[in-house]
Design an enzyme around this catalytic site. Structure first.
Site, PDB file in Angstrom:
ATOM      1  N   HIS A   1       0.834  -1.206   0.000  1.00  0.00           N
ATOM      2  CA  HIS A   1       0.000   0.000   0.000  1.00  0.00           C
ATOM      3  C   HIS A   1       0.872   1.261   0.000  1.00  0.00           C
ATOM      4  O   HIS A   1       0.604   2.201  -0.753  1.00  0.00           O
ATOM      5  CB  HIS A   1      -0.908  -0.002   1.229  1.00  0.00           C
ATOM      6  CG  HIS A   1      -1.681   1.274   1.410  1.00  0.00           C
ATOM      7  ND1 HIS A   1      -2.898   1.497   0.814  1.00  0.00           N
ATOM      8  CD2 HIS A   1      -1.394   2.399   2.114  1.00  0.00           C
ATOM      9  CE1 HIS A   1      -3.328   2.696   1.143  1.00  0.00           C
ATOM     10  NE2 HIS A   1      -2.434   3.272   1.934  1.00  0.00           N
ATOM     11  N   GLU A   2       1.909   1.259   0.830  1.00  0.00           N
ATOM     12  CA  GLU A   2       2.797   2.427   0.874  1.00  0.00           C
ATOM     13  C   GLU A   2       3.555   2.573  -0.447  1.00  0.00           C
ATOM     14  O   GLU A   2       3.813   3.687  -0.895  1.00  0.00           O
ATOM     15  CB  GLU A   2       3.766   2.303   2.049  1.00  0.00           C
ATOM     16  CG  GLU A   2       3.103   2.248   3.413  1.00  0.00           C
ATOM     17  CD  GLU A   2       2.128   3.393   3.649  1.00  0.00           C
ATOM     18  OE1 GLU A   2       2.367   4.501   3.115  1.00  0.00           O
ATOM     19  OE2 GLU A   2       1.121   3.176   4.337  1.00  0.00           O
TER      20      GLU A   2
ATOM     21  N   HIS B   1       1.640   4.570  -2.867  1.00  0.00           N
ATOM     22  CA  HIS B   1       1.810   6.027  -2.782  1.00  0.00           C
ATOM     23  C   HIS B   1       3.058   6.477  -3.542  1.00  0.00           C
ATOM     24  O   HIS B   1       3.058   7.531  -4.186  1.00  0.00           O
ATOM     25  CB  HIS B   1       1.913   6.455  -1.321  1.00  0.00           C
ATOM     26  CG  HIS B   1       0.622   6.360  -0.567  1.00  0.00           C
ATOM     27  ND1 HIS B   1      -0.551   6.902  -1.038  1.00  0.00           N
ATOM     28  CD2 HIS B   1       0.330   5.777   0.623  1.00  0.00           C
ATOM     29  CE1 HIS B   1      -1.516   6.662  -0.160  1.00  0.00           C
ATOM     30  NE2 HIS B   1      -1.010   5.979   0.850  1.00  0.00           N
TER      31      HIS B   1
END
Length: 234
Positions: A102-103, A106
């Site tokens: 998920h990071e 980004h």
């Protein structure tokens, strides 16, 4: 300061917002704990999975680092650092790999100049100022029985609105990062189909915390408008 500000019925809006946030936080912690017990078939740690994902996306200038805490993971576009917490960095669980991915989502958004991320970054300074000034302006305005007092209160509400706007803009950024995470975990073979299902549950629970935060902020803003939006001097 009028006594009714502290005891008026609209305070229930704040209570509702707090309860929503507490439930969302408990849900994400319980979900992460549950799927932290499932070791990924690839055996990759969160840090290793993050490195592979970034490389697969052609990103080689992002530093992956270990930070303390639980679920304190984040990506900082200012210095291109991807920080993974104690429960993610060295863990081989499906939950840890999902959070790390998920990071990375980004970081990929940053690389591709994803519009909502760019907008959120532009709002950050204004939102920080707004959240800092909102309550002082409102409180000072309450003690001034004049048009100047109402003007300060209105300015405070506007400042708080900027912080709420940041919360709202954050939602598409987080949802998109999770979609990217699930897709790339499948494409790279880091997680199998069943494991991807577990990851979706972890990331879905995490997304609810952002929804809860936005809902709480909106309820607080609604309370301020109900209390002070139509305030008139006697």
């Amino acid at each position: 300061m009028p006594y009714y500000y502290w005891w008026d019925p609209t305070y229930f809006l704040v209570i509702i917002g707090a309860v929503i946030c507490l439930l969302a936080s408990a849900h994400v912690n319980n979900t992460f704990k549950k799927y932290s017990k499932y070791r990924s078939m690839s055996g990759m740690t969160g840090a290793q999975a993050a490195q592979r994902i970034l490389n697969a996306a052609g990103i080689y200038d992002v530093e992956i680092r270990h930070i303390s805490g639980k679920l304190t993971d984040h990506y900082d576009p200012r210095n291109k650092t991807l920080s993974l917490s104690d429960s993610v960095y060295g863990s081989t669980s499906v939950a840890a790999v999902g959070v790390a991915a998920h990071e990375c989502g980004h970081a990929i958004q940053h690389q591709k100049n994803y519009a909502p991320l760019t907008i959120r970054g532009a709002i950050v300074p204004v939102a920080n100022i707004g959240s800092t000034l909102a309550w002082p302006l409102i409180l000072i305005g309450l003690f001034i029985s004049s048009r100047s007092g109402q003007a300060l209160i209105t300015a405070g509400i506007i400042c708080f609105s900027l912080a709420v706007l940041f919360q709202i803009v954050t939602l598409p950024v987080e949802f998109n990062a999770s979609r990217r995470a699930v897709r790339i975990l499948g494409e790279t073979g880091i997680l199998g189909e069943q494991e991807l299902g577990y990851t979706r549950k972890v990331l879905g629970a995490a997304a609810l915390t952002y929804v809860a935060g936005a809902a709480s902020a909106i309820l607080q803003l609604l309370r301020l408008i109900l209390l002070f939006g139509g305030r008139r001097d006697d």
